[in-house]
Design an enzyme around this catalytic site. Structure first.
Site, PDB file in Angstrom:
ATOM      1  N   CYS A  41       1.214  -0.779  -0.052  1.00  0.00           N
ATOM      2  CA  CYS A  41      -0.266  -0.301  -0.378  1.00  0.00           C
ATOM      3  C   CYS A  41       0.271   1.263  -0.099  1.00  0.00           C
ATOM      4  CB  CYS A  41      -0.951  -0.319   1.246  1.00  0.00           C
ATOM      5  SG  CYS A  41      -1.321   1.367   1.703  1.00  0.00           S
ATOM      6  N   GLY A 174      -6.228  -5.881 -18.681  1.00  0.00           N
ATOM      7  CA  GLY A 174      -6.664  -4.923 -17.200  1.00  0.00           C
ATOM      8  C   GLY A 174      -7.161  -4.226 -17.259  1.00  0.00           C
ATOM      9  N   GLY A 179      -5.196  -1.088 -13.446  1.00  0.00           N
ATOM     10  CA  GLY A 179      -4.861  -1.419 -14.715  1.00  0.00           C
ATOM     11  C   GLY A 179      -5.578   0.483 -15.329  1.00  0.00           C
ATOM     12  N   GLY A 264      -4.751  -8.227 -11.620  1.00  0.00           N
ATOM     13  CA  GLY A 264      -5.437  -8.842 -10.060  1.00  0.00           C
ATOM     14  C   GLY A 264      -4.101  -9.335  -9.487  1.00  0.00           C
ATOM     15  N   ASP A 304      -4.728  -8.953   2.047  1.00  0.00           N
ATOM     16  CA  ASP A 304      -4.768  -9.550   1.130  1.00  0.00           C
ATOM     17  C   ASP A 304      -4.331 -10.757   0.970  1.00  0.00           C
ATOM     18  OD1 ASP A 304      -5.966  -7.440   0.010  1.00  0.00           O
ATOM     19  OD2 ASP A 304      -3.040  -6.548  -1.180  1.00  0.00           O
ATOM     20  N   HIS A 437     -23.657  23.849   0.672  1.00  0.00           N
ATOM     21  CA  HIS A 437     -24.045  24.266  -0.430  1.00  0.00           C
ATOM     22  C   HIS A 437     -23.216  25.804  -0.946  1.00  0.00           C
ATOM     23  CE1 HIS A 437     -25.327  25.793  -4.458  1.00  0.00           C
ATOM     24  NE2 HIS A 437     -25.064  26.782  -4.206  1.00  0.00           N
TER      25      HIS A 437
HETATM   26  C1  FAD Z   1      -0.601  -0.297  -7.784  1.00  0.00           C
HETATM   27  C2  FAD Z   1      -1.493  -0.500  -6.285  1.00  0.00           C
HETATM   28  C3  FAD Z   1      -2.664   0.424  -6.169  1.00  0.00           C
HETATM   29  C4  FAD Z   1      -3.551   0.234  -5.337  1.00  0.00           C
HETATM   30  N1  FAD Z   1      -4.264   0.794  -4.527  1.00  0.00           N
HETATM   31  C5  FAD Z   1      -5.133   1.092  -3.897  1.00  0.00           C
HETATM   32  C6  FAD Z   1      -6.560   1.910  -3.074  1.00  0.00           C
HETATM   33  O1  FAD Z   1      -6.071   2.920  -3.475  1.00  0.00           O
HETATM   34  N2  FAD Z   1      -7.122   1.880  -1.773  1.00  0.00           N
HETATM   35  C7  FAD Z   1      -6.835   0.053  -1.592  1.00  0.00           C
HETATM   36  O2  FAD Z   1      -7.434   0.342  -0.796  1.00  0.00           O
HETATM   37  N3  FAD Z   1      -5.821  -0.326  -2.213  1.00  0.00           N
HETATM   38  C8  FAD Z   1      -5.022  -0.541  -2.756  1.00  0.00           C
HETATM   39  N4  FAD Z   1      -4.404  -1.727  -3.566  1.00  0.00           N
HETATM   40  C9  FAD Z   1      -4.541  -2.528  -2.714  1.00  0.00           C
HETATM   41  C10 FAD Z   1      -3.928  -3.012  -0.561  1.00  0.00           C
HETATM   42  O3  FAD Z   1      -2.621  -2.234  -1.253  1.00  0.00           O
HETATM   43  C11 FAD Z   1      -3.636  -3.940  -0.506  1.00  0.00           C
HETATM   44  O4  FAD Z   1      -4.978  -4.435  -0.471  1.00  0.00           O
HETATM   45  C12 FAD Z   1      -2.607  -3.667   0.973  1.00  0.00           C
HETATM   46  O5  FAD Z   1      -1.214  -3.213   0.929  1.00  0.00           O
HETATM   47  C13 FAD Z   1      -2.979  -5.421   1.866  1.00  0.00           C
HETATM   48  O6  FAD Z   1      -2.687  -5.155   2.784  1.00  0.00           O
HETATM   49  P1  FAD Z   1      -1.748  -6.332   3.747  1.00  0.00           P
HETATM   50  O7  FAD Z   1      -1.348  -5.799   4.430  1.00  0.00           O
HETATM   51  O8  FAD Z   1      -2.449  -7.368   2.968  1.00  0.00           O
HETATM   52  O9  FAD Z   1      -0.572  -6.804   2.907  1.00  0.00           O
HETATM   53  P2  FAD Z   1       0.754  -6.199   1.446  1.00  0.00           P
HETATM   54  O10 FAD Z   1       0.518  -4.942   2.309  1.00  0.00           O
HETATM   55  O11 FAD Z   1       1.336  -6.666   0.932  1.00  0.00           O
HETATM   56  O12 FAD Z   1       2.124  -6.060   2.734  1.00  0.00           O
HETATM   57  C14 FAD Z   1       2.872  -7.623   2.951  1.00  0.00           C
HETATM   58  C15 FAD Z   1       3.756  -7.055   3.884  1.00  0.00           C
HETATM   59  O13 FAD Z   1       4.514  -8.561   4.509  1.00  0.00           O
HETATM   60  C16 FAD Z   1       5.953  -8.559   3.688  1.00  0.00           C
HETATM   61  N5  FAD Z   1       6.136 -10.529   3.422  1.00  0.00           N
HETATM   62  C17 FAD Z   1       5.902 -10.965   3.387  1.00  0.00           C
HETATM   63  N6  FAD Z   1       6.305 -12.336   3.098  1.00  0.00           N
HETATM   64  C18 FAD Z   1       7.257 -11.987   4.441  1.00  0.00           C
HETATM   65  C19 FAD Z   1       7.943 -13.296   4.910  1.00  0.00           C
HETATM   66  N7  FAD Z   1       8.119 -14.162   5.126  1.00  0.00           N
HETATM   67  N8  FAD Z   1       8.974 -11.961   6.372  1.00  0.00           N
HETATM   68  C20 FAD Z   1       8.761 -11.377   6.111  1.00  0.00           C
HETATM   69  N9  FAD Z   1       7.769 -10.056   5.598  1.00  0.00           N
HETATM   70  C21 FAD Z   1       7.083 -10.639   4.629  1.00  0.00           C
HETATM   71  C22 FAD Z   1       5.481  -7.818   2.148  1.00  0.00           C
HETATM   72  O14 FAD Z   1       7.273  -7.818   2.022  1.00  0.00           O
HETATM   73  C23 FAD Z   1       5.436  -6.229   2.553  1.00  0.00           C
HETATM   74  O15 FAD Z   1       5.644  -5.505   3.136  1.00  0.00           O
HETATM   75  C24 FAD Z   1      -3.812  -1.249  -4.600  1.00  0.00           C
HETATM   76  C25 FAD Z   1      -2.833  -2.251  -5.142  1.00  0.00           C
HETATM   77  C26 FAD Z   1      -1.793  -1.616  -5.300  1.00  0.00           C
HETATM   78  C27 FAD Z   1      -1.167  -2.698  -6.193  1.00  0.00           C
END
Ligand code: FAD
Length: 458
Positions: A41, A174, A179, A264, A304, A437
């Site tokens: 994020c 996509g 996208g 995705g 996620d 307004h």
């Molecule tokens: C281009 C793009 C734009 C987006 N825009 C939006 C938006 O505008 N609004 C919105 O709500 N969502 C948006 N999203 C989605 C959002 O980024 C994700 O839903 C969110 O980041 C998920 O959070 P998370 O904590 O589940 O995982 P993540 O943010 O993916 O964080 C997981 C973390 O775990 C770490 N990790 C993984 N495995 C290990 C391990 N074994 N050991 C140590 N560390 C590890 C990774 O390095 C990462 O830092 C966007 C996504 C993308 C790709």
């Protein structure tokens, strides 16, 4: 061995929020991160893309300065500076999380974490244990077998926000939020963009009228759109990329410098010890109950890496709920039917609840109200007359079933509908609520009024 009450694996908006809530509730907490604090994020998702989109929007204002009675004769973009600004914003946010970890006395353990039985985690050879382990490892760009990403000509979102040279031509495969946000950004910067969408409309999860409006806007701004179209193969052997696209009319070859695959995400479930611990997975998602407990006691999963909408605010909401449940608080399960979804291209899109098509498919008797921004004073003054607010109510009971918006600033307006739905408000209560307004938010009140044949400004 260091022992904690709670260890969180991953520091995205799921992980770092879980850690902060845990610390607030008095738990001794650690968070493990292999890359940068803040996850996708803050570093590669929500925030850097919004920084890029802001630059595109400012550039659009400059291009259309005359519409506002202004003469701007000497202006240009500096693509590398735009990317640099975005990276700077992302770094600043990541540092902000670092500060929050320190402020909340959360230990940050750098490295790759692997789950072990007995509520332990190995981080590059050092073992840690905890009473509760929360898995928040997130996701990455999904690769299709016929669209392998080489990171140079066929790229994912990470490369797309950090290119050192602006492509002249780009294919975006996509048309979900990621996208269309990149399609808008690159088109504004002057890249020739073609969107290829497998389904029969762009932004496929949105209400049909929203998809149609975005298609009109995008086509007007020069973005080419192919729907019901599938990229069957790519050839990267030449200077650029050639994509074979199967459409209803037959096969077509598109040529570009770069192809962005935005089809995705794929959860990060590999090599983190799920199999050793025996944690149940369905396809690429960790299975959890309403309170994010996995099938193995003491192990939880949020964000996620679990089923549910892959959005930052969902990950954070799950994080708080998961930790509060661990703390023994009374918590209600999250209502996944009342999660707002936002897309930040121009025009912006924001929606919550059922689309018209979904409500009809459920056989519901509905009332629909729509208010176009062309009839809004604030939209006219701002030069943002494109778009509308559409509301859907249950005809009999007045339940607010859905709200769909497209236009300037709507991503900041959708929270009204989310709150209204959460509080089980009726249409009459919304239309009797005085809105300021002139604001774009008046369009919500007017759309609701339209549903009840009480609209004033149409
Ligand atoms: C281009 C793009 C734009 C987006 N825009 C939006 C938006 O505008 N609004 C919105 O709500 N969502 C948006 N999203 C989605 C959002 O980024 C994700 O839903 C969110 O980041 C998920 O959070 P998370 O904590 O589940 O995982 P993540 O943010 O993916 O964080 C997981 C973390 O775990 C770490 N990790 C993984 N495995 C290990 C391990 N074994 N050991 C140590 N560390 C590890 C990774 O390095 C990462 O830092 C966007 C996504 C993308 C790709």
């Amino acid at each position: 061995m260091s022992k904690y009450d709670i260890i969180v694996l991953g520091s995205g908006p799921g992980g770092y929020v879980a850690a902060i809530r845990a610390s607030q509730l008095g738990f001794k907490t650690a968070v493990i991160e292999k890359e940068s604090l803040g996850g996708i994020c803050l570093n590669w998702g929500c925030i850097p893309t919004k920084a890029l989109l802001k630059s595109a929007q400012v550039f659009e204002y400059l291009k259309h300065a005359e519409d506002y009675g202004l003469k701007v004769t000497d202006y240009d973009k500096d693509f590398n500076a735009v990317v640099k600004r975005s990276r700077g914003v992302a770094d600043g946010m990541s540092n902000g999380v670092k500060f929050l970890m320190k402020k909340n006395k959360i230990d940050v353990i750098e490295g790759f974490g692997t789950l072990k039985t007995g509520k332990k985690i190995d981080v590059d050879g050092t073992e840690y244990s905890a009473d509760h382990i929360i898995i928040a490892t997130g996701a990455r760009s999904r690769e299709l077998p016929n669209l392998p990403q080489d990171g140079k000509k066929v790229i994912g979102y990470r490369q797309a926000m950090n290119l050192d040279k602006q492509p002249k031509k780009m294919i975006v495969v996509g048309s979900g939020a990621i996208g269309v946000e990149f399609a808008y950004f690159y088109n504004s910067m002057g890249t020739e963009v073609t969107i290829v969408e497998y389904l029969d409309k762009i932004v496929p999860v949105e209400d049909n009228e929203v998809s149609k409006q975005l298609e009109r806007s995008f086509k007007k701004s020069g973005i080419k759109i192919m729907t019901s179209a599938e990229v069957t193969s790519v050839d990267t052997s030449g200077a650029g990329v050639k994509a074979t696209v199967k459409t209803k009319k037959g096969e077509e070859t598109l040529e570009a410098d770069i192809l962005l695959s935005a089809v995705g995400i794929k959860s990060n479930i590999e090599n983190i010890g799920l199999e050793d611990v025996g944690i149940a997975v369905d396809r690429d998602k960790i299975l959890v109950n309403d309170f994010y407990q996995t099938n193995i006691p003491g192990y939880y999963a949020i964000g996620d890496v679990t089923p549910g909408q892959a959005l930052a605010h969902v990950a954070s909401a799950e994080a708080i709920l998961c930790v509060e449940k661990i703390a023994g608080q009374h918590v209600e399960a999250l209502d996944y039917g009342n999660i707002p979804g936002c897309t930040y291209c121009t025009p912006e899109i924001a929606s919550v609840g059922l689309t018209e098509e979904q409500a009809k498919a459920k056989g519901l008797d509905i009332k629909i109200g729509k208010f176009p921004f062309s009839a809004s004073g604030k939209a006219s003054a701002g030069g943002n007359k494109e778009g509308f607010v559409k509301v859907i109510f249950d005809a009999k009971y007045g339940e607010w079933l859905g709200c769909h918006m497209i236009g300037a600033g709507v991503t900041d307006m959708i929270a009204e509908a989310v709150l209204g739905r959460k509080l089980e408000t009726t249409g009459h209560e919304v239309l009797k609520t005085v809105h300021p307004h002139p604001t774009m938010s008046e369009a919500v009140m007017e759309a609701v009024a339209a549903a009840y044949d009480e609209v004033i400004h149409l």
